[in-house]
Design a protein around this motif. Structure first.
Motif, PDB file in Angstrom:
ATOM      1  N   GLY A   1       0.786  -1.224   0.000  1.00 27.97           N
ATOM      2  CA  GLY A   1       0.000   0.000   0.000  1.00 27.97           C
ATOM      3  C   GLY A   1       0.819   1.275   0.000  1.00 27.97           C
ATOM      4  O   GLY A   1       0.282   2.359   0.272  1.00 27.97           O
ATOM      5  N   VAL A   2       2.109   1.183  -0.316  1.00 27.91           N
ATOM      6  CA  VAL A   2       2.979   2.359  -0.237  1.00 27.91           C
ATOM      7  C   VAL A   2       3.450   2.835  -1.611  1.00 27.91           C
ATOM      8  O   VAL A   2       4.289   3.731  -1.693  1.00 27.91           O
ATOM      9  N   ALA A   3       2.947   2.262  -2.691  1.00 25.13           N
ATOM     10  CA  ALA A   3       3.381   2.649  -4.033  1.00 25.13           C
ATOM     11  C   ALA A   3       3.018   4.105  -4.314  1.00 25.13           C
ATOM     12  O   ALA A   3       1.891   4.547  -4.045  1.00 25.13           O
ATOM     13  N   ASN A   4       3.961   4.848  -4.863  1.00 24.70           N
ATOM     14  CA  ASN A   4       3.761   6.255  -5.192  1.00 24.70           C
ATOM     15  C   ASN A   4       3.054   6.356  -6.540  1.00 24.70           C
ATOM     16  O   ASN A   4       3.558   5.880  -7.559  1.00 24.70           O
ATOM     17  N   VAL A   5       1.904   6.990  -6.551  1.00 25.84           N
ATOM     18  CA  VAL A   5       1.089   7.069  -7.765  1.00 25.84           C
ATOM     19  C   VAL A   5       1.483   8.242  -8.656  1.00 25.84           C
ATOM     20  O   VAL A   5       0.920   8.419  -9.742  1.00 25.84           O
ATOM     21  N   GLY A   6       2.494   9.021  -8.248  1.00 25.76           N
ATOM     22  CA  GLY A   6       2.816  10.254  -8.964  1.00 25.76           C
ATOM     23  C   GLY A   6       3.138  10.074 -10.427  1.00 25.76           C
ATOM     24  O   GLY A   6       2.637  10.812 -11.282  1.00 25.76           O
ATOM     25  N   ALA A   7       3.978   9.089 -10.765  1.00 29.04           N
ATOM     26  CA  ALA A   7       4.360   8.895 -12.161  1.00 29.04           C
ATOM     27  C   ALA A   7       3.187   8.390 -12.994  1.00 29.04           C
ATOM     28  O   ALA A   7       3.030   8.782 -14.159  1.00 29.04           O
ATOM     29  N   THR A   8       2.371   7.527 -12.419  1.00 33.26           N
ATOM     30  CA  THR A   8       1.188   7.035 -13.135  1.00 33.26           C
ATOM     31  C   THR A   8       0.229   8.182 -13.400  1.00 33.26           C
ATOM     32  O   THR A   8      -0.335   8.305 -14.499  1.00 33.26           O
ATOM     33  N   ARG A   9       0.022   9.002 -12.419  1.00 32.19           N
ATOM     34  CA  ARG A   9      -0.845  10.180 -12.598  1.00 32.19           C
ATOM     35  C   ARG A   9      -0.321  11.062 -13.719  1.00 32.19           C
ATOM     36  O   ARG A   9      -1.092  11.497 -14.590  1.00 32.19           O
ATOM     37  N   GLN A  10       0.977  11.351 -13.715  1.00 33.24           N
ATOM     38  CA  GLN A  10       1.541  12.194 -14.758  1.00 33.24           C
ATOM     39  C   GLN A  10       1.408  11.562 -16.142  1.00 33.24           C
ATOM     40  O   GLN A  10       1.156  12.254 -17.132  1.00 33.24           O
ATOM     41  N   ALA A  11       1.563  10.237 -16.221  1.00 29.92           N
ATOM     42  CA  ALA A  11       1.421   9.551 -17.507  1.00 29.92           C
ATOM     43  C   ALA A  11       0.011   9.706 -18.050  1.00 29.92           C
ATOM     44  O   ALA A  11      -0.186   9.993 -19.243  1.00 29.92           O
ATOM     45  N   LEU A  12      -0.975   9.539 -17.197  1.00 32.72           N
ATOM     46  CA  LEU A  12      -2.368   9.649 -17.641  1.00 32.72           C
ATOM     47  C   LEU A  12      -2.725  11.078 -18.016  1.00 32.72           C
ATOM     48  O   LEU A  12      -3.451  11.314 -18.996  1.00 32.72           O
ATOM     49  N   LEU A  13      -2.209  12.047 -17.270  1.00 35.74           N
ATOM     50  CA  LEU A  13      -2.494  13.444 -17.600  1.00 35.74           C
ATOM     51  C   LEU A  13      -1.841  13.842 -18.921  1.00 35.74           C
ATOM     52  O   LEU A  13      -2.438  14.573 -19.728  1.00 35.74           O
ATOM     53  N   LEU A  14      -0.609  13.372 -19.174  1.00 34.95           N
ATOM     54  CA  LEU A  14       0.039  13.655 -20.454  1.00 34.95           C
ATOM     55  C   LEU A  14      -0.738  13.017 -21.602  1.00 34.95           C
ATOM     56  O   LEU A  14      -0.977  13.650 -22.642  1.00 34.95           O
ATOM     57  N   ALA A  15      -1.135  11.762 -21.422  1.00 37.13           N
ATOM     58  CA  ALA A  15      -1.906  11.080 -22.463  1.00 37.13           C
ATOM     59  C   ALA A  15      -3.220  11.803 -22.729  1.00 37.13           C
ATOM     60  O   ALA A  15      -3.650  11.937 -23.886  1.00 37.13           O
ATOM     61  N   ALA A  16      -3.857  12.279 -21.673  1.00 34.92           N
ATOM     62  CA  ALA A  16      -5.130  12.998 -21.835  1.00 34.92           C
ATOM     63  C   ALA A  16      -4.932  14.293 -22.615  1.00 34.92           C
ATOM     64  O   ALA A  16      -5.737  14.640 -23.487  1.00 34.92           O
ATOM     65  N   GLU A  17      -3.845  15.026 -22.311  1.00 39.48           N
ATOM     66  CA  GLU A  17      -3.585  16.275 -23.014  1.00 39.48           C
ATOM     67  C   GLU A  17      -3.280  16.019 -24.488  1.00 39.48           C
ATOM     68  O   GLU A  17      -3.816  16.709 -25.378  1.00 39.48           O
ATOM     69  N   MET A  18      -2.438  15.033 -24.762  1.00 41.83           N
ATOM     70  CA  MET A  18      -2.104  14.734 -26.154  1.00 41.83           C
ATOM     71  C   MET A  18      -3.322  14.178 -26.888  1.00 41.83           C
ATOM     72  O   MET A  18      -3.555  14.511 -28.055  1.00 41.83           O
ATOM     73  N   GLY A  19      -4.096  13.335 -26.215  1.00 43.12           N
ATOM     74  CA  GLY A  19      -5.303  12.795 -26.827  1.00 43.12           C
ATOM     75  C   GLY A  19      -6.322  13.876 -27.122  1.00 43.12           C
ATOM     76  O   GLY A  19      -6.991  13.860 -28.164  1.00 43.12           O
ATOM     77  N   ARG A  20      -6.447  14.827 -26.206  1.00 40.13           N
ATOM     78  CA  ARG A  20      -7.389  15.932 -26.411  1.00 40.13           C
ATOM     79  C   ARG A  20      -6.993  16.765 -27.621  1.00 40.13           C
ATOM     80  O   ARG A  20      -7.839  17.115 -28.458  1.00 40.13           O
ATOM     81  N   ARG A  21      -5.706  17.067 -27.721  1.00 40.76           N
ATOM     82  CA  ARG A  21      -5.243  17.875 -28.849  1.00 40.76           C
ATOM     83  C   ARG A  21      -5.463  17.154 -30.177  1.00 40.76           C
ATOM     84  O   ARG A  21      -5.894  17.763 -31.165  1.00 40.76           O
TER      85      ARG A  21
END
Length: 340
Positions: free
Chosen positions: A312-332
């Motif tokens: 239960g200690v995994a840092n979600v930061g990189a996964t969050r950033q990956a999804l946000l980048l994909a969302a921005e590129m997908g939106r464009r």
């Protein structure tokens, strides 16, 4: 489908590592749910186990098929592949069962991309060794993508951390084979693709620094002539095309300049030349991006972290950033093309 948000397929990765926990954690984040409509692909039992580990609610409704997942909805949906019994998976242990599930999840997401049904693709960390047990030709994600999509030679791989992009001329090749691959054609292609993908991600004219191959950028030819005969001319040719490109710079200092704000990206000649610097810059927020496919593909830059799986200690930061980048590129990309 609605044009308001991009649609992203999220394939669950290796079940013996932190992928189930990360998938549950990231799907519980309000900013992620607001950024895109997600189709999560995996075994529901593993997702629920990941939610228990993460201490989050598994409130992503299940749909019966990939076809049903494509129907308009207001939030994320979960396609239950029922392909991996948690009882067959030992935490932190490579297995054929876990690899087979990851391969199936990834293939399903790739099929959606190939058919034009999604705007981006993401996955939580895979274990390539486990995947090879189930699919012996699995070398890495690029080789598998080419196998499924029937593409070849179109891919580019980037690592992105703290606003700095790292592109590379060569990637998963033995170090002894790097020098022969440092050619004008390969460098020209890498510069052009880096610029194109960064513009897709929102840059107007990205500032690209090109790293040298040899120590001290060859020291005027004393330690190698690639900088004089190949890399330097490639940089000059890119400048003549109007690109904002400089180099070649010694690789032991170029990332200091990028981190200070002089450049948006560093093009390195081989894998670890950039990876070591980038992971020191921001390991917990790093993203790997694959360009050159029907949709952008993003994943956290770290691995399966078997040593902390199930805690239960995994840092979600990189996964969050990956999804946000994909969302921005997908939106464009979505806004730039006609409706699906």
């Amino acid at each position: 489908m609605s044009r308001s948000l991009p649609t992203i397929a999220l394939a669950m990765g290796d079940p013996a590592g932190i992928s189930p926990e990360l998938t549950a954690k990231v799907m519980a984040l309000p900013d992620i749910r607001a950024a895109a409509r997600f189709i999560v692909i995996g075994d529901r039992r593993l997702f629920e186990a990941g939610a228990r580990t993460a201490g989050t609610a598994a409130d992503v409704p299940v749909v019966s098929s990939l076809d049903e997942a494509l129907k308009p909805t207001d939030g994320p949906v979960f396609v239950d592949m029922r392909n991996c019994d948690p009882a067959a998976i030992a935490v932190g242990v490579v297995s054929r069962e876990g690899g087979a599930a990851a391969v199936q999840n990834f293939r399903a997401a790739i099929d959606l991309a190939g058919a034009g049904h999604i705007d981006a693709l993401c996955f939580t960390p895979f274990n390539k060794g486990a995947m090879r047990l189930a699919h012996p030709t699995y070398t890495d994600e690029i080789v598998f993508l080419d196998e499924v999509l029937g593409t070849e030679g179109t891919a580019s791989e980037y690592n992105i951390m703290n606003g700095i992009w790292n592109a590379r001329v060569t990637s998963h090749v033995p170090l002894k084979g790097v020098a022969e691959l440092i050619t004008r054609a390969n460098i020209d292609r890498a510069i052009a693709r880096t610029r194109t993908n960064m513009i897709t991600a929102g840059f107007t004219e990205p500032r690209i620094a090109v790293a040298a191959l040899n120590p001290h950028a060859g020291d005027g030819g004393n330690f190698g002539r690639e900088e004089i005969e190949v890399i330097g001319p490639a940089v000059e040719a890119a400048k003549a095309e109007g690109y904002s490109v400089e180099g070649p710079f010694p690789s032991d200092t170029v990332f200091l300049r990028a981190r200070a704000g002089a450049f948006d990206a560093v093009l390195t000649m081989y894998h670890d030349q950039g990876q070591i610097a980038m992971k020191l810059i921001g390991f917990d927020t790093g993203v790997t991006l694959l360009g050159g496919y029907p949709v952008p593909i993003a994943t956290p830059a770290h691995g399966t972290a078997y040593e902390i799986a199930g805690q239960g200690v995994a840092n979600v930061g990189a996964t969050r950033q990956a999804l946000l980048l994909a969302a921005e590129m997908g939106r464009r990309a979505r806004e730039a093309t006609p409706a699906h």
